[in-house]
Write a protein that holds these residues in place. Structure first.
Motif, short mmCIF file in Angstrom:
data_model
loop_
_atom_site.label_atom_id
_atom_site.label_comp_id
_atom_site.label_asym_id
_atom_site.label_seq_id
_atom_site.Cartn_x
_atom_site.Cartn_y
_atom_site.Cartn_z
N ARG A 51 0.83 -1.21 0.00
CA ARG A 51 0.00 0.00 0.00
C ARG A 51 0.86 1.25 0.00
N GLN A 52 2.00 1.19 0.67
CA GLN A 52 2.88 2.35 0.80
C GLN A 52 3.82 2.52 -0.40
N ASP A 53 4.19 1.42 -1.04
CA ASP A 53 5.16 1.48 -2.13
C ASP A 53 4.51 0.99 -3.42
N THR A 54 4.07 1.93 -4.22
CA THR A 54 3.36 1.58 -5.46
C THR A 54 4.32 1.22 -6.60
N THR A 55 5.63 1.21 -6.33
CA THR A 55 6.60 0.84 -7.36
C THR A 55 6.91 -0.65 -7.36
N VAL A 56 6.37 -1.40 -6.42
CA VAL A 56 6.65 -2.83 -6.36
C VAL A 56 6.11 -3.50 -7.63
N GLY A 57 6.98 -4.23 -8.30
CA GLY A 57 6.58 -4.88 -9.55
C GLY A 57 6.29 -6.35 -9.42
N ILE A 58 6.89 -6.98 -8.40
CA ILE A 58 6.70 -8.42 -8.19
C ILE A 58 6.53 -8.69 -6.70
N LEU A 59 5.54 -9.49 -6.38
CA LEU A 59 5.30 -9.94 -5.02
C LEU A 59 5.52 -11.44 -4.98
#
Length: 113
Positions: A35-43
């Motif tokens: 929610r805080q880091d919208t740059t995450v591309g892969i979980l």
């Protein structure tokens, strides 16, 4: 992943390839990071975790977040039922922990970057 050993293996493998890695020990912590880091591309997530399990995490990512990272499940269980549940929830890929190696993990992750 709630396993420190798995988090360490995955984190070190990805960091050694130049990727930025954030770690969480349960689904609730992971969701807050997303929610805080919208740059995450892969979980990368386990299924069986405390607080919020991986299926709940995947569903929340797919229904609540506006940014949509690729989701790879890394789970000890690799039955067809477990896989089907993960894909139904919105996972993009699935890796069984007993099959994990640095090479296999990188081959899988590199498909999505």
């Amino acid at each position: 992943d709630d396993s420190p050993i798995v988090r360490q293996l995955v984190g070190e493998t990805l960091k050694s390839r130049g990727l930025k890695v954030s770690e969480a020990s349960d689904g609730a912590e992971a969701f807050e990071l997303l929610r805080q880091d919208t740059t995450v591309g892969i979980l990368l997530t386990d299924i069986h975790m405390p607080e919020m399990n991986g299926l709940e995490l995947i569903r929340n990512v797919r229904t609540i977040l506006t940014h949509q990272p690729k989701i790879i499940v890394i789970s000890l269980r690799g039955t067809e039922v477990e896989r089907a549940k993960a894909f139904e929830a919105g996972a993009d890929d699935y890796l069984v922990k007993t099959d994990i190696s640095q090479r296999r993990l990188w081959d899988l992750v590199s498909r999505y970057i």
